[in-house]
Enzyme design. Sequence first.
Site, mmCIF file in Angstrom:
data_model
loop_
_atom_site.group_PDB
_atom_site.id
_atom_site.type_symbol
_atom_site.label_atom_id
_atom_site.label_comp_id
_atom_site.label_asym_id
_atom_site.label_seq_id
_atom_site.Cartn_x
_atom_site.Cartn_y
_atom_site.Cartn_z
ATOM 1 N N GLU A 198 1.578 -1.059 -9.963
ATOM 2 C CA GLU A 198 0.526 -0.441 -9.141
ATOM 3 C C GLU A 198 0.848 -0.629 -7.669
ATOM 4 O O GLU A 198 1.320 -1.688 -7.267
ATOM 5 C CB GLU A 198 -0.810 -1.114 -9.490
ATOM 6 N N ASP B 268 -1.128 0.003 -3.993
ATOM 7 C CA ASP B 268 -2.501 0.286 -3.547
ATOM 8 C C ASP B 268 -2.685 0.469 -2.053
ATOM 9 O O ASP B 268 -2.129 -0.288 -1.258
ATOM 10 C CB ASP B 268 -3.425 -0.911 -3.872
ATOM 11 N N GLU C 45 -6.500 0.507 -0.244
ATOM 12 C CA GLU C 45 -7.949 0.503 -0.433
ATOM 13 C C GLU C 45 -8.585 0.357 0.941
ATOM 14 O O GLU C 45 -8.078 -0.379 1.783
ATOM 15 C CB GLU C 45 -8.389 -0.659 -1.327
#
Length: 291
Positions: free
Chosen positions: A101, A103, A105
């Site tokens: 993953e 990311d 955010e």
Amino acid sequence: MAHLQALFVALFIFAAVFDKGLVHANFPKSIYITWGAQHAAFTGIGDDLQLVLDQTSGSAVQSKRAFLFGSVEMLIKLIPGNSAGTVTAYYLSSMGSQHDEIDFEFLGNSSGQPYIVHTNIYTQGKGNREQQFYLWFDPTADFHNYTIHWNPTEIVWYVDSLPIRVFRNYESQGIPYPNEQGMRVYSSLWNADNWATRGGLVKIDWKSAPFIASFRRFRARACKWNGPVSIMQCASNIPTNWWTSPVYSQLTFAQMGQMNWVRRNYMIYDYCKDTKRFNGQMPPECFKQQL
Ligand SMILES: *[C@@H]1O[C@H](CO)[C@@H](O)[C@H](O)[C@H]1NC(C)=O
Ligand SMILES: *[C@@H]1O[C@H](CO)[C@@H](O)[C@H](O)[C@H]1NC(C)=O
């Protein structure tokens, strides 16, 4: 003859419009809504997406395809005004307990207070590699370009084409690297007021709802994942695999300067500096150069 000409003109216009459609009507073609169908909408000519959060639901989308290596680009305009307690996420992820993953955010804040850009990377199910930044602009005033580039040698997080973070492939030294699992692109907007803003101190103010994050011009210039055959195909050093070109294997000096500027002035958390958290046993990649 005139008929034929008219037909050609019509065909030409049709081709131009259709072609444009293929390039621009990207969201409905490449992404579907996975949560909060009433709270997510494709707008305009399909190049815009809005995610909404209110007291009844948040919303999420994911790409139909998975990818391995390339660039995933998105223009995002974050929730204006009081966005405290909300999280807008934009990330790549494979599936399962051993997932990879990458990311981005965005942790909302009270009006006038800075958003936090939270980054992380999981390899084979293991994350805990957070780095956080403030931005050098107001991310709610306009669209900005958040791009994840990854190739067999490194991953780069870009904000408006400035590199803010690099994670290099040190697999040969025992540090797992995400290069064997196709990842889909995800975006979502949800209530995270138990941790997002000032560590959970500031709660969502529902009087400010609905909260709306806007996405535009999603592009995946990336290798399509067709199962395990893609591991070799997407990594092989051929011209169509532009991400394998040596120019993408390391930042240029100018980019290193840009990244240093961002990190010196806007970085607010780095797991590699958090010796207390790791009890002195720092993750091995923290001792490596990340450029
Ligand atoms: C977004 O940033 C990436 C990485 O720098 C760049 O390649 C791309 O052209 C940019 N897209 C837009 C629309 O500016
Ligand atoms: C919100 O604003 C406060 C006060 O300026 C700041 O300490 C915090 O880092 C900001 N961002 C978040 C997501 O809490």
